[in-house]
Design an enzyme around this catalytic site. Structure first.
Site, PDB file in Angstrom:
ATOM      1  CG  HIS A  68      34.405  39.276  35.609  1.00 11.36           C
ATOM      2  ND1 HIS A  68      35.128  38.544  34.709  1.00 11.36           N
ATOM      3  CD2 HIS A  68      35.294  39.884  36.404  1.00 11.36           C
ATOM      4  CE1 HIS A  68      36.406  38.717  34.940  1.00 11.36           C
ATOM      5  NE2 HIS A  68      36.540  39.523  35.969  1.00 11.36           N
ATOM      6  CB  SER A  85      34.109  39.166  43.204  1.00  7.30           C
ATOM      7  OG  SER A  85      34.735  38.927  41.979  1.00  7.30           O
ATOM      8  CD  GLU A  88      38.454  42.526  43.342  1.00  5.03           C
ATOM      9  OE1 GLU A  88      39.593  42.055  43.224  1.00  5.03           O
ATOM     10  OE2 GLU A  88      37.515  42.246  42.557  1.00  5.03           O
ATOM     11  CB  ALA A 123      39.226  47.775  37.911  1.00  8.47           C
ATOM     12  CB  VAL A 124      34.763  48.492  41.993  1.00 10.30           C
ATOM     13  CG1 VAL A 124      33.716  48.099  40.960  1.00 10.30           C
ATOM     14  CG2 VAL A 124      35.179  47.321  42.857  1.00 10.30           C
TER      15      VAL A 124
END
Length: 169
Positions: A68, A85, A88, A123-124
């Site tokens: 990540h 990513s 997000e 988890a944004v």
């Protein structure tokens, strides 16, 4: 949009190609979950994929966590983000942080990495730069075992969002 029926009918390779990016740079999760078909629902697919991570070796889990990216990547680091990513983080406003927020994000990322030896994972979706910074600050107080578990739970949430985005209901 994919359907559960289409996923159930795919070869393992096709399934892995279709869902290999659900877990960051870890297509092995999709490959292993493919063997558990057929799935009756999106939720069952998500549960099966998460179970593969939970049953994986500690080394495989560590590699998944380390795959990540740091939140708030800019410049050359931003180019290394997966499409998922990048999207997000952008939707959470991380590419529009003030200079002060960005400096705080960098500092907290460094403190977090020094304390836990893996990047901060959140988890944004539904978060703002302010709430992300608050979560980072709060989670720095966790012990390493708790934080590793929290990172995996956040990875499962990210996967759920990504599966929902790819599958027709």
């Amino acid at each position: 949009m994919l359907t559960i029926e289409a996923l159930n009918a795919m070869s393992v390779q096709e399934f892995t190609t279709a869902l290999g990016s659900i877990f960051e740079h870890s297509p092995w999760v999709a490959t292993r979950a493919a063997r558990l078909r057929p799935f009756a629902s999106r939720e069952q697919l998500h549960q099966a994929m998460c179970a593969q991570v939970a049953q994986a070796s500690a080394a495989e889990q560590d590699a998944l966590i380390l795959a990540h990216p740091k939140l708030g990547a800019r410049g050359r680091q931003r180019a290394q983000l997966t499409e998922s990513s990048a999207g997000e983080q952008s939707r959470a406003g991380l590419d529009a942080c003030t200079d002060e927020e960005f400096a705080q994000l960098l500092r907290l990322n460094e403190l977090y990495m020094a304390r836990f030896a893996f990047p901060f994972i959140l988890a944004v979706r539904g978060h703002t730069p302010e709430s992300i910074l608050a979560a980072m600050t709060q989670r720095l107080a966790n012990d390493p075992a708790t934080e590793r578990g929290t990172a995996l739970q956040q990875i499962y949430r990210i996967a759920d969002f990504r599966i929902a985005a790819q599958l027709a209901q």
